[in-house]
Motif scaffolding. Structure first.
Motif, PDB file in Angstrom:
ATOM      1  N   ALA A  50      72.141  20.956  22.066  1.00 21.68           N
ATOM      2  CA  ALA A  50      72.233  21.165  20.621  1.00 21.68           C
ATOM      3  C   ALA A  50      71.852  19.881  19.906  1.00 21.68           C
ATOM      4  CB  ALA A  50      73.653  21.585  20.232  1.00 21.68           C
ATOM      5  N   ILE A  51      70.951  19.997  18.926  1.00 25.42           N
ATOM      6  CA  ILE A  51      70.512  18.818  18.188  1.00 25.42           C
ATOM      7  C   ILE A  51      71.650  18.306  17.310  1.00 25.42           C
ATOM      8  CG2 ILE A  51      69.654  20.046  16.151  1.00 25.42           C
ATOM      9  CD1 ILE A  51      67.865  17.139  17.924  1.00 25.42           C
ATOM     10  N   GLY A  52      71.682  16.999  17.077  1.00 28.34           N
ATOM     11  CA  GLY A  52      72.677  16.417  16.203  1.00 28.34           C
ATOM     12  C   GLY A  52      74.053  16.264  16.820  1.00 28.34           C
ATOM     13  N   ARG A  53      74.166  16.541  18.114  1.00 31.15           N
ATOM     14  CA  ARG A  53      75.424  16.352  18.831  1.00 31.15           C
ATOM     15  C   ARG A  53      75.171  15.321  19.936  1.00 31.15           C
ATOM     16  NH1 ARG A  53      75.431  19.071  15.010  1.00 31.15           N
ATOM     17  NH2 ARG A  53      76.626  20.977  14.579  1.00 31.15           N
ATOM     18  N   PRO A  54      76.175  14.583  20.368  1.00 30.66           N
ATOM     19  CA  PRO A  54      75.935  13.507  21.330  1.00 30.66           C
ATOM     20  C   PRO A  54      75.589  14.026  22.717  1.00 30.66           C
ATOM     21  CG  PRO A  54      78.291  13.790  20.953  1.00 30.66           C
ATOM     22  CD  PRO A  54      77.602  14.680  19.967  1.00 30.66           C
TER      23      PRO A  54
ATOM     24  N   GLN B  85      81.039  19.081  23.354  1.00 28.00           N
ATOM     25  CA  GLN B  85      81.551  19.326  24.696  1.00 28.00           C
ATOM     26  C   GLN B  85      80.522  20.067  25.551  1.00 28.00           C
ATOM     27  OE1 GLN B  85      85.481  21.167  24.465  1.00 28.00           O
ATOM     28  NE2 GLN B  85      85.958  19.942  22.661  1.00 28.00           N
ATOM     29  N   ALA B  86      79.796  21.007  24.931  1.00 30.94           N
ATOM     30  CA  ALA B  86      78.759  21.730  25.668  1.00 30.94           C
ATOM     31  C   ALA B  86      77.636  20.788  26.094  1.00 30.94           C
ATOM     32  CB  ALA B  86      78.207  22.870  24.812  1.00 30.94           C
ATOM     33  N   ASN B  87      77.229  19.876  25.198  1.00 31.69           N
ATOM     34  CA  ASN B  87      76.213  18.891  25.570  1.00 31.69           C
ATOM     35  C   ASN B  87      76.699  18.004  26.713  1.00 31.69           C
ATOM     36  OD1 ASN B  87      74.401  19.788  23.656  1.00 31.69           O
ATOM     37  ND2 ASN B  87      74.366  17.893  22.469  1.00 31.69           N
ATOM     38  N   ALA B  88      77.971  17.591  26.642  1.00 29.43           N
ATOM     39  CA  ALA B  88      78.533  16.742  27.701  1.00 29.43           C
ATOM     40  C   ALA B  88      78.548  17.474  29.037  1.00 29.43           C
ATOM     41  CB  ALA B  88      79.941  16.298  27.319  1.00 29.43           C
ATOM     42  N   ALA B  89      78.792  18.780  29.008  1.00 26.69           N
ATOM     43  CA  ALA B  89      78.795  19.565  30.248  1.00 26.69           C
ATOM     44  C   ALA B  89      77.399  19.624  30.860  1.00 26.69           C
ATOM     45  CB  ALA B  89      79.317  20.977  29.966  1.00 26.69           C
ATOM     46  N   ILE B  90      76.365  19.629  30.009  1.00 25.73           N
ATOM     47  CA  ILE B  90      74.987  19.624  30.515  1.00 25.73           C
ATOM     48  C   ILE B  90      74.683  18.289  31.191  1.00 25.73           C
ATOM     49  CG2 ILE B  90      72.551  19.714  29.885  1.00 25.73           C
ATOM     50  CD1 ILE B  90      73.346  21.598  27.587  1.00 25.73           C
ATOM     51  N   VAL B  91      75.075  17.195  30.527  1.00 23.41           N
ATOM     52  CA  VAL B  91      74.835  15.869  31.102  1.00 23.41           C
ATOM     53  C   VAL B  91      75.552  15.746  32.444  1.00 23.41           C
ATOM     54  CG1 VAL B  91      75.175  13.391  30.779  1.00 23.41           C
ATOM     55  CG2 VAL B  91      74.521  14.827  28.834  1.00 23.41           C
ATOM     56  N   ASP B  92      76.801  16.171  32.476  1.00 23.34           N
ATOM     57  CA  ASP B  92      77.592  16.347  33.691  1.00 23.34           C
ATOM     58  C   ASP B  92      77.978  15.033  34.369  1.00 23.34           C
ATOM     59  OD1 ASP B  92      78.899  17.786  35.768  1.00 23.34           O
ATOM     60  OD2 ASP B  92      77.135  17.556  37.033  1.00 23.34           O
ATOM     61  N   ASP B  93      77.006  14.234  34.799  1.00 19.38           N
ATOM     62  CA  ASP B  93      77.261  13.052  35.613  1.00 19.38           C
ATOM     63  C   ASP B  93      77.213  11.800  34.735  1.00 19.38           C
ATOM     64  OD1 ASP B  93      77.088  10.892  37.473  1.00 19.38           O
ATOM     65  OD2 ASP B  93      76.265  12.250  38.979  1.00 19.38           O
TER      66      ASP B  93
END
Length: 298
Positions: free
Chosen positions: A175-179, A228-236
């Motif tokens: 998602a754009i605009g989210r970390p 939180q969804a973006n962080a789950a994509i990054v994962d590691d």
């Protein structure tokens, strides 16, 4: 002989209302003053986007894939932007960042290198609540004011990235605009074999401060469900790379040299030190200047 454009700029503006109308008009107009003039593609159908495209002669792509919350997906805009671009380099930037012709010069310099490149740089924050006068000498005046009164943000504040067109064949639904997506993209670019170049010293990226009224609160942006969804994509945690992971630097004189210094040395190793730095990030953010941005959110 007039140089041909080597760069396409991609962005997605917010609705052009209040302060956002001012700072986005300033930023986007500055892009059209870069020499040679780059192609500019704006995504989305928020209020005012079609109008500024018509007024400045930009390409407009109104239909953008969004998540269930209606937030545009970076992956859709990145991949389609690469397809639509006809230049060898593509640059994604937030729509509140002003550039000078140094960005176009940087593109020409980077193109002389063999292989793929991924160019990033730190931003400088200023307060700008009026439309900028783009008269003679505007670049010199703006850069001088940013140097004198602006705030250079840390290496984990990433608002723009220039890369070889075609570098990314697929991307997850950030998602754009989210970390999360900006440090992940630095990691991914390096993982794909691109050379990461820190252009902070050469390219002034002048960000105009604003609040988070377009999404409600700052907490919603950095701690909400989409973050939180973006962080789950990054994962590691090893996929969070700052600008200090760069292996080369574009220096003030336009030469490219190895990125040396303690900040680069600390950032690059995927060691326990990096692990500690990752989880101390909230404390370091407070110490490294987030309060300046918070002034605008009150």
């Amino acid at each position: 002989m007039r140089r041909s454009a080597t760069l396409t700029l991609l962005s997605t503006p917010k609705a052009f209302r209040g302060l956002f109308e001012v700072i986005q008009a300033n930023a986007i107009t500055s892009w059209t003053r870069i020499q040679p003039r780059p192609d500019v593609i704006l995504f989305g159908d928020d209020e005012g986007t079609a109008e500024i495209c018509d007024r400045l002669g930009l390409r407009h792509v109104p239909d953008v894939a969004c998540n269930e919350h209606g937030t545009p997906l970076l992956s859709d805009m990145f991949l389609r932007g690469q397809e639509l671009a006809t230049t060898p380099l593509v640059c994604w930037t937030n729509a509140d960042v002003m550039f000078t012709s140094a960005l176009g010069d940087a593109a020409d310099i980077v193109l002389q290198r063999p292989g793929s490149s991924y160019v990033v740089g730190r931003r400088t924050d200023i307060d700008q609540d009026r439309h900028l006068d783009f008269g003679a000498g505007w670049e010199r005046e703006l850069v001088g004011r940013a140097a004198a009164t602006g705030e250079l943000k840390p290496a984990n504040w990433i608002d723009w990235f220039m890369f070889t067109r075609g570098l990314f064949a697929e991307l997850p639904p950030f998602a754009i605009g989210r970390p999360g997506y900006d440090p992940w993209l630095i990691w991914k670019a390096a993982d794909l074999g691109a050379t990461v170049i820190d252009a902070t010293a050469y390219v002034p990226a002048i960000h105009q401060r604003h609040d988070y009224s377009h999404v409600g609160t700052r907490r919603a942006v950095f701690r909400g469900v989409e973050a939180q969804a973006n962080a789950a994509i990054v994962d590691d945690w090893r996929h969070y790379h700052s600008i200090d992971y760069s292996t080369l630097r574009l220096q003030v004189d336009g030469t490219i040299a190895p990125a040396e210094g303690w900040s680069y040395r600390l950032a690059r190793p995927r060691t326990h030190v990096a692990h500690v730095l990752r989880f101390s990030r909230p404390i370091r953010q407070r110490l490294l200047g987030e309060r300046a941005t918070r002034r605008r959110s009150r």
